[in-house]
Design a protein around this motif. Structure first.
Motif, short mmCIF file in Angstrom:
data_model
loop_
_atom_site.label_atom_id
_atom_site.label_comp_id
_atom_site.label_asym_id
_atom_site.label_seq_id
_atom_site.Cartn_x
_atom_site.Cartn_y
_atom_site.Cartn_z
N ARG A 47 0.73 -6.31 -5.53
CA ARG A 47 0.59 -6.58 -4.18
C ARG A 47 1.52 -7.12 -3.55
O ARG A 47 1.78 -6.94 -2.38
CB ARG A 47 -0.60 -7.56 -4.26
CG ARG A 47 -1.12 -8.31 -2.93
CD ARG A 47 -1.88 -9.53 -3.05
NE ARG A 47 -1.61 -10.10 -1.73
CZ ARG A 47 -2.42 -10.83 -1.06
NH1 ARG A 47 -3.72 -11.09 -1.49
NH2 ARG A 47 -2.19 -11.36 0.20
N PHE A 48 2.43 -7.98 -4.25
CA PHE A 48 3.72 -8.55 -3.47
C PHE A 48 4.71 -7.42 -3.03
O PHE A 48 5.11 -7.48 -1.79
CB PHE A 48 4.37 -9.30 -4.39
CG PHE A 48 5.64 -10.07 -4.09
CD1 PHE A 48 5.71 -10.84 -3.14
CD2 PHE A 48 6.85 -9.37 -4.45
CE1 PHE A 48 7.12 -11.11 -2.53
CE2 PHE A 48 7.97 -9.61 -3.79
CZ PHE A 48 8.12 -10.63 -3.01
N VAL A 49 4.80 -6.32 -3.86
CA VAL A 49 5.56 -5.74 -3.47
C VAL A 49 5.12 -4.51 -2.42
O VAL A 49 6.14 -4.17 -1.40
CB VAL A 49 6.13 -4.55 -4.75
CG1 VAL A 49 7.02 -3.42 -4.36
CG2 VAL A 49 6.69 -5.30 -5.86
N ALA A 50 3.84 -4.21 -2.53
CA ALA A 50 3.35 -3.34 -1.37
C ALA A 50 3.02 -4.22 -0.19
O ALA A 50 3.55 -3.41 0.99
CB ALA A 50 1.97 -3.08 -1.84
N ASP A 51 3.14 -5.56 -0.15
CA ASP A 51 2.88 -6.20 1.14
C ASP A 51 4.37 -6.30 1.68
O ASP A 51 4.73 -6.50 2.88
CB ASP A 51 2.38 -7.67 0.70
CG ASP A 51 0.80 -7.73 0.82
OD1 ASP A 51 0.40 -6.50 1.10
OD2 ASP A 51 0.44 -8.90 0.17
N TRP A 52 5.41 -6.46 0.75
CA TRP A 52 7.04 -6.42 1.13
C TRP A 52 7.24 -5.06 1.97
O TRP A 52 7.71 -5.21 3.05
CB TRP A 52 7.62 -6.48 0.02
CG TRP A 52 9.20 -6.39 0.30
CD1 TRP A 52 9.96 -7.43 0.99
CD2 TRP A 52 9.85 -5.35 0.36
NE1 TRP A 52 10.99 -6.87 1.09
CE2 TRP A 52 11.38 -5.68 0.90
CE3 TRP A 52 9.74 -3.91 0.43
CZ2 TRP A 52 12.31 -4.40 1.25
CZ3 TRP A 52 10.88 -2.89 0.41
CH2 TRP A 52 12.18 -3.36 0.99
N GLU A 53 6.50 -3.93 1.46
CA GLU A 53 6.65 -2.76 1.88
C GLU A 53 6.30 -2.52 3.31
O GLU A 53 6.70 -2.21 4.31
CB GLU A 53 6.17 -1.73 0.90
CG GLU A 53 6.59 -0.06 1.20
CD GLU A 53 5.84 0.77 0.84
OE1 GLU A 53 4.61 0.31 0.14
OE2 GLU A 53 6.35 1.95 0.76
N ARG A 54 5.02 -3.55 3.53
CA ARG A 54 4.41 -3.32 4.77
C ARG A 54 5.34 -3.93 5.91
O ARG A 54 4.83 -3.87 7.16
CB ARG A 54 2.81 -3.88 4.75
CG ARG A 54 1.99 -3.13 4.04
CD ARG A 54 0.42 -3.43 4.59
NE ARG A 54 0.44 -4.88 4.09
CZ ARG A 54 -0.21 -5.86 4.74
NH1 ARG A 54 -0.58 -5.72 5.70
NH2 ARG A 54 -0.40 -7.06 4.13
N THR A 55 6.17 -4.64 5.61
CA THR A 55 6.89 -5.60 6.86
C THR A 55 8.25 -4.66 6.80
O THR A 55 9.01 -5.08 7.98
CB THR A 55 7.73 -6.86 6.22
OG1 THR A 55 8.45 -6.40 5.05
CG2 THR A 55 6.29 -7.62 5.56
N ARG A 56 8.33 -3.46 6.34
CA ARG A 56 9.40 -2.55 6.59
C ARG A 56 8.97 -1.33 7.50
O ARG A 56 7.92 -0.92 7.50
CB ARG A 56 9.95 -2.13 5.44
CG ARG A 56 10.53 -2.95 4.36
CD ARG A 56 11.66 -3.58 4.64
NE ARG A 56 11.89 -5.05 4.47
CZ ARG A 56 13.03 -5.83 4.68
NH1 ARG A 56 14.10 -5.33 4.97
NH2 ARG A 56 12.64 -7.08 4.74
N PRO A 57 10.17 -0.91 8.21
CA PRO A 57 9.80 0.42 8.92
C PRO A 57 9.18 1.40 8.02
O PRO A 57 9.45 1.37 6.83
CB PRO A 57 10.96 0.83 9.72
CG PRO A 57 11.96 -0.17 9.33
CD PRO A 57 11.52 -1.04 8.21
N LEU A 58 8.06 2.14 8.48
CA LEU A 58 7.59 3.31 7.93
C LEU A 58 8.40 4.35 7.41
O LEU A 58 9.23 4.96 8.25
CB LEU A 58 6.46 3.83 8.54
CG LEU A 58 5.20 4.55 7.62
CD1 LEU A 58 4.68 3.39 6.87
CD2 LEU A 58 4.22 4.97 8.80
N ALA A 59 8.60 4.73 6.19
CA ALA A 59 9.68 5.78 5.81
C ALA A 59 8.65 6.97 5.72
O ALA A 59 7.86 6.88 4.83
CB ALA A 59 10.34 5.27 4.29
N VAL A 60 8.88 8.25 6.48
CA VAL A 60 8.01 9.55 6.18
C VAL A 60 8.75 10.11 4.98
O VAL A 60 9.87 10.24 4.97
CB VAL A 60 8.09 10.11 7.36
CG1 VAL A 60 7.56 11.49 7.33
CG2 VAL A 60 7.50 9.48 8.55
#
Lengths: 464, 280
Positions: A119-132
């Motif tokens: 969850r922590f890693v996924a939530d961190w990812e959510r704060t980043r710009p979306l990489a297509v």
């Protein structure tokens, strides 16, 4: 050498007294400090059996190591390549009976908190710009039926493999049980919307309000609309009822109805939102699985003075995740163990006034492997309640199978499909998730969706 | 989003809509319904499909203003779009072929007779429609139904058009051999009280009778169970097993009680909408 710590780093949670009256997420999530501290507990086993416990085979020690050395982008990439829904699975997976139960630490102390780290890693990812991450490289179109966990994962995998994918969803919004079933306080809609946004960014098209089997026949998808293959991920959405007297009194509803009114239709915003739900002072929820916990905790948040679980077996046989049970206890949910409902009692106007029950004791294990509850003679009691919510399980929806030739169902109404590939007896049609297994977990459905995507790819692009 | 192609006020509280919905038009069958939603945060409401035109790719519905959501629907005009239209849902009406079929449409229930009567007439059944309302101004779609069936019987409570009396009284006369004569099958669509009265009218004569139930629904796909109706002692989901059921087996008392579960909230929402409209 990391310091040996025997206990998991605790998940910070909002205070029970406060959170039990609102819909904001209960768990706050690890801080970077918590995550690094917990990641250091991983022993990085040579043969990581935790991975065997994961239905989508996340390379768990690898992502945890990336967290330990502060490489969040690396950790996120590892997670996303094996699990298209990490922010969701990190929140709702029953890790204690999957990856964490296999952790080498379990023999001596508490396992590594794999779910909290995911969850922590996924939530961190959510704060980043979306990489297509995907581009359409293949010409075969694939249709996915149902935008729930198995369908979303299958579509995500197929898009990653380069296929143009369209998901057909019966409701007006995608997510399936993640949207209508799991409440905001456990899985915020913003998290779900973000994960669906990632899928859309990889090229997955989602068409809502189309009921395959009604609006369009499955065979039309294959023959008329040019889809090379179809994946069925229609879930197990049909609520079961007990068949006891009084079940149709006003104030009795399925957990599906109760949760759908609130989660999908936003009844907690009534009258700003148009769908109401009637929650009275004393609410009894029958059943003790995750859906029952979601319903009973939602009842508290909707203003019930007293919300209780009525379950015919004991605490030990309960199907809910341990965390949900603990959270429910902290929030003041009452538990009537070994209590079997016999009749819903109502007043002259047809509204619920009570639940007549019987005490049970446990006998030998039954077909499900759980101890069989046996009635205790002369132990009847009346629980005074004004709402009864049934959370005793769901079965696959017959809507598609009734209207599609060539599909087979077993006696429980589940679709017959190969366990590994999801192939049904019908050519070019695959299936997975609760529609095949009956009601199970998000991650098992995700695993099935992922395997079916690979099988579809193997069938369309045979490896030489 | 599906676009509204045509609208028509039928009475002060009912409105006719033709909607561009090619997929639904292609697969719709008599007796089925659609689920509509007209705004974000809005309710999902079931509306019977009155008719469909497969070539034009359109469906017809008739909406009666009973609450906040139906009022919102009826405020829409041709050219506007409806947020969500999902269907066709439910099972088609099954009537054994070759008999004399009487469709009874009470109030805006007459709308659902359009596609039903046409299908039955086209396949060769002898068809009669009984349309009933309080007075002639509230009778709807008479000119549309007339060419679709062999006989049309009009009933008004005040006698301002056709037979003076209830549809059930005219039906009883037919069962005794008057007018178009005794039907072999009856299908009643309209207010619950009228459908119950039809069931009582045909029970003794043992005439196969279907009623189109209109319970509270949330999803309309079998997921919530809120629409359960007791038929022959067993709980049935109107959205997947129905909405048409054997009238003589339906527990109307329970169905009517269950339909009032949210009466208080429905009034609250309607009042709120009326206040908002007055404030403008």
């Amino acid at each position: 050498m990391p310091v040996k710590r025997t206990e998991k780093t605790r998940m910070p949670a909002r205070e029970a007294r406060v959170r039990a009256r609102d819909f904001q997420e209960v768990n706050r999530g690890y801080t970077t400090f918590h995550a690094a501290f917990e990641a250091e507990r991983c022993l990085r086993c040579q043969e990581p059996i935790c991975v065997d416990g994961c239905p989508v085979k996340i390379p768990i020690p690898d992502f945890i190591h990336a967290v330990a050395i502060g490489d969040m982008a690396g950790a996120a990439k590892i997670l996303r390549t094996s699990n298209p829904l990490p922010a969701i699975c990190g929140r709702v997976c029953p890790q204690e009976i999957q990856c964490e139960s296999e952790c080498s630490m379990v023999k001596r102390c508490e396992s590594v908190a794999i779910g909290h780290l995911e969850r922590f890693v996924a939530d961190w990812e959510r704060t980043r710009p979306l990489a297509v991450m995907a581009a359409t490289t293949r010409k075969e179109k694939i249709a996915v039926i149902g935008a729930g966990p198995s369908g979303l994962v299958c579509a995500g995998e197929l898009a990653r493999l380069g296929y143009p994918v369209t998901i057909y969803e019966a409701l007006h919004a995608p997510g399936g049980v993640l949207r209508y079933g799991i409440p905001e306080f456990r899985l915020p809609k913003a998290v779900l919307d973000w994960e669906i946004g990632v899928l859309k960014a990889t090229g997955v098209e989602i068409v809502c309000n189309v009921i395959i089997g009604k609006t369009l026949a499955l065979d039309e998808l294959l023959d008329k609309h040019g889809y090379a293959a179809v994946f069925i991920g229609t879930g197990a959405g049909l609520p079961q009822f007990l068949g006891i007297p009084g079940e149709n009194l006003n104030g009795v509803m399925s957990a599906n109805e109760f949760l759908t009114r609130i989660n999908l239709m936003r009844a907690y915003e009534f009258p700003e939102a148009d769908t109401p739900v009637r929650v009275s002072k004393r609410v009894a929820v029958i059943g003790a699985g995750n859906t029952a916990m979601d319903a009973v905790r939602t009842a508290l948040r909707m203003g019930a003075d007293e919300a209780s679980i009525v379950y015919r077996r004991s605490e030990k046989e309960m199907g809910a995740r341990v965390e949900e049970y603990h959270h429910a206890l902290e929030e003041g949910v009452k538990f009537h163990w070994l209590t079997n409902p016999l009749e819903v009692v109502g007043n002259a106007e047809g509204w619920v006034t009570g639940l007549r029950c019987q005490r049970m004791k446990l006998g030998e294990p039954d077909a499900s492997g759980r101890a069989r509850p046996i009635p205790i003679v002369g132990s009847e009691l009346l629980l005074p309640v004004d709402n009864v919510i049934l959370a005793i399980g769901t079965t696959p929806n017959p809507l598609l199978t009734r209207t599609t030739a060539g599909l087979l169902t077993n006696k429980k109404g589940c679709l017959v499909a190969d366990e590994q590939t999801g192939q049904t007896p019908k050519a070019r049609v695959f299936a997975g998730g609760d529609a095949v297994t009956g009601a199970a977990t998000v991650i098992l459905a995700a695993g099935a969706g992922k395997r079916a995507a690979q099988a579809i790819h193997d069938a369309l692009a045979p490896r030489r | 989003m599906p676009r509204i192609l045509e609208t028509r006020r039928l009475t002060p509280v009912t409105k006719y809509f033709r909607i561009d919905a090619p997929l639904i038009a292609a697969s719709a069958q008599p007796g089925q319904f659609v689920i509509l939603r007209v705004r974000e945060g809005g309710e999902r409401i079931p509306i019977t499909i009155a008719d469909y035109d497969r070539d034009a790719g359109s469906i017809t519905i008739v909406v009666q203003e009973v609450g906040a959501t139906t009022k919102r629907v009826c405020a829409l005009e041709a050219g506007e779009e409806i947020l969500d239209v999902a269907g066709p849902l439910g099972s088609k009406v099954e009537v054994p072929p070759g008999g004399h079929v009487c469709g009874v449409g009470g109030g805006f229930g007459a709308a659902a007779l359009l596609c039903l009567m046409r299908e039955l007439t086209v396949r060769g059944d002898r068809t009669t429609a009984i349309l009933g309302a309080r007075n002639r101004d509230l009778l709807i779609l008479v000119d549309e139904v007339r060419p679709l069936c062999r006989n049309v019987e009009l009933c008004t409570d005040d006698g301002s058009a056709g037979f003076k009396g209830f549809v059930t009284q005219r039906l009883a006369q037919m069962i005794r051999g008057e007018g178009p004569g005794r039907p072999d099958h009856v299908i009643a669509i309209g207010p619950m009280a009228m459908m119950r009265a039809v069931a009582e009218t045909t029970r003794e004569a043992k005439i196969n009778t279907l009623v189109s139930m209109d319970p509270l629904m949330v999803d309309g796909t079998g997921m919530c169970g809120g629409c359960r109706v007791t038929v022959g002692g067993r709980a049935q989901f109107a959205c997947v097993d129905g909405p048409c059921f054997d009238a003589h087996q339906v527990d109307f008392e329970e169905a009517m009680r269950r339909n009032k579960q949210y009466a208080r909230e429905e009034r609250q929402a309607a009042d709120r909408l009326a206040c908002a409209a007055a404030g403008e």
